[in-house]
Design a protein around this motif. Sequence first.
Motif, PDB file in Angstrom:
ATOM      1  N   GLY A   1       0.919  -1.037  -0.051  1.00  0.00           N
ATOM      2  CA  GLY A   1      -0.045   0.249  -0.017  1.00  0.00           C
ATOM      3  C   GLY A   1       0.786   1.388   0.074  1.00  0.00           C
ATOM      4  N   ASP A   2       2.073   1.044   0.298  1.00  0.00           N
ATOM      5  CA  ASP A   2       3.143   2.290   0.401  1.00  0.00           C
ATOM      6  C   ASP A   2       2.985   2.780  -1.243  1.00  0.00           C
ATOM      7  N   ARG A   3       3.228   4.148  -1.191  1.00  0.00           N
ATOM      8  CA  ARG A   3       3.055   4.862  -2.417  1.00  0.00           C
ATOM      9  C   ARG A   3       4.448   5.145  -3.068  1.00  0.00           C
ATOM     10  N   ILE A   4       4.570   4.825  -4.260  1.00  0.00           N
ATOM     11  CA  ILE A   4       6.010   4.910  -4.996  1.00  0.00           C
ATOM     12  C   ILE A   4       5.931   5.984  -6.023  1.00  0.00           C
ATOM     13  N   VAL A   5       7.298   7.004  -5.702  1.00  0.00           N
ATOM     14  CA  VAL A   5       7.157   8.197  -6.603  1.00  0.00           C
ATOM     15  C   VAL A   5       8.505   8.137  -7.300  1.00  0.00           C
ATOM     16  N   THR A   6       8.791   8.811  -8.204  1.00  0.00           N
ATOM     17  CA  THR A   6      10.145   9.036  -8.870  1.00  0.00           C
ATOM     18  C   THR A   6      11.073   9.741  -7.865  1.00  0.00           C
ATOM     19  N   SER A   7      12.302   9.211  -7.862  1.00  0.00           N
ATOM     20  CA  SER A   7      13.290   9.785  -6.859  1.00  0.00           C
ATOM     21  C   SER A   7      14.204  11.156  -7.597  1.00  0.00           C
ATOM     22  N   GLY A   8      13.954  11.021  -8.788  1.00  0.00           N
ATOM     23  CA  GLY A   8      14.776  12.305  -9.435  1.00  0.00           C
ATOM     24  C   GLY A   8      16.215  11.923  -9.619  1.00  0.00           C
ATOM     25  N   HIS A   9      16.880  10.698  -8.950  1.00  0.00           N
ATOM     26  CA  HIS A   9      18.126  10.509  -9.159  1.00  0.00           C
ATOM     27  C   HIS A   9      18.580  10.014 -10.657  1.00  0.00           C
TER      28      HIS A   9
ATOM     29  N   PRO B   1      11.904  14.731  -9.842  1.00  0.00           N
ATOM     30  CA  PRO B   1      11.217  13.881  -8.522  1.00  0.00           C
ATOM     31  C   PRO B   1       9.846  14.053  -8.088  1.00  0.00           C
ATOM     32  N   ASP B   2       9.597  13.095  -7.343  1.00  0.00           N
ATOM     33  CA  ASP B   2       8.050  12.924  -6.841  1.00  0.00           C
ATOM     34  C   ASP B   2       6.905  12.915  -7.966  1.00  0.00           C
ATOM     35  N   ILE B   3       6.977  12.276  -8.972  1.00  0.00           N
ATOM     36  CA  ILE B   3       6.110  12.049  -9.970  1.00  0.00           C
ATOM     37  C   ILE B   3       5.419  10.519  -9.337  1.00  0.00           C
ATOM     38  N   PRO B   4       4.202  10.747  -9.260  1.00  0.00           N
ATOM     39  CA  PRO B   4       3.488   9.508  -8.535  1.00  0.00           C
ATOM     40  C   PRO B   4       3.613   8.363  -9.839  1.00  0.00           C
TER      41      PRO B   4
END
Lengths: 289, 169
Positions: A226-234, A240-243
């Motif tokens: 259930g944890d949300r995954i987003v881009t890290s931007g690394h 970063p933070d694109i869902p």
Amino acid sequence: MARKPVLFSSLVKPIKAWWQRIFFSVGIVACTLFLLMDRGEVGYVREIRLSLTDALMPITQTIFHPIKSFSKFVDDFKSLSQAHEKVRVLGVQVRELQAELIMTRGLLTQNKRLKEQTNFVDFPDTRIITGRVVTHSGGPFVKSMLINIGQNNGARLGQAVMSEFGLVGIIVEVATSFSRVLQITDINSQIPVVTENTRDPAIMAGDNTKFPKLKFIPSDSLIAVGDRIVTSGHGGVLPPDIPIGHIAEINATSVHVSSLVDWDRLDYIRILDYRFADNLSQYLNNPLD
Amino acid sequence: MRLVFSQGFFEGFKKIVPELSILFLAILSVQPQSLLGNSVISPFLCLSAVFYWSLHRQGLFYVITLIILGIISDILTGASLGFTPILFLTVFTISSWQRKNVLLKPFHLIWGAFSLVSGLTFVIAWAITSIVSFQYAVVGPFATQYFMTVITFPLLVWLLSHIQKAVSV
């Protein structure tokens, strides 16, 4: 004793069979070479592919038109029967969203003030380009799609492509009027991600199924279903933070992610036009510069 | 004069019906927003068509046409150029080789032969996918598409045989 007449066809038959075998062998060798050159991203093979994509797509779109109209008609008919229920649900959602909107506005103002106070260096503003999906490969070999946004409309290599809610993939080919998007579910897709709450880094790797895997998760990570995954931007390819989605399954050997994208109804997409993609395009075109 | 031209056009059209049918199926397979939904793995209809026409139209069905159709399919799906032609050529070669043993047999035996040929083709497809992506490709989606292709084979044969009769190919 009279000799049997030799028929022309009996002479030609074995030659024809040999000719076909030679052609088959040459064909297999040529295709294998083409495959290797395409994978090796040899310049002129990429050019041929892009030119053919530009030439083929208008024909494909014309053929699709009646099929699409029929699909749309069936979809409209299906949703018509659920209209009453949908209106009721939407009414409830609008009331909930209005309450959240008031709270979000307050948080945005607070966030802006805090950024000013701490001299925070933010990412550049992102422009959005909206387009449509033209083709969508439904086979197990590759997960990619063609979209009707090309170089002429501002598409560039490495740009992120999103649906209404989540990341669809990355642009890997740009023709004049069309681009190819490598979906996050493709076997060749590897995206640096983090879990939204705990910020545990990982690599999300596609495997041509609907549920990509998470690799290289820290051993002390406390991730849960259930944890949300987003881009890290690394890596500087995606902001970063694109869902992306949420963790769907954790078992002894792997962790799988369920995407936010509704792959069945994916028709419109949005390209995020940001500065990182400029750098990547330049690098891919002139890697030695 | 006009009649002669139209007759010539129809004769030319008849000759390329197999190629056109494969091209149409290749385009149909990448159509977005299908009734089943995009995430549902669709059958590899082109492969069934290549098998059918290799049995029925051997003399006219040249290798070079298959390579061109395969490359078009690769461009539409986004696969590496040369991937689909290899699969088409495999089916074509095996079905041409065993044509005499298969063609006049009852339909269930032809269906069985197709399931064997397409099975081998899917193994090759899986191997190429694994090699070019430098990792073990999950077998599930390949198996799903294989079964869907085999299940839909009678329907496609029925359709193609009607087309064949209609244009007397």
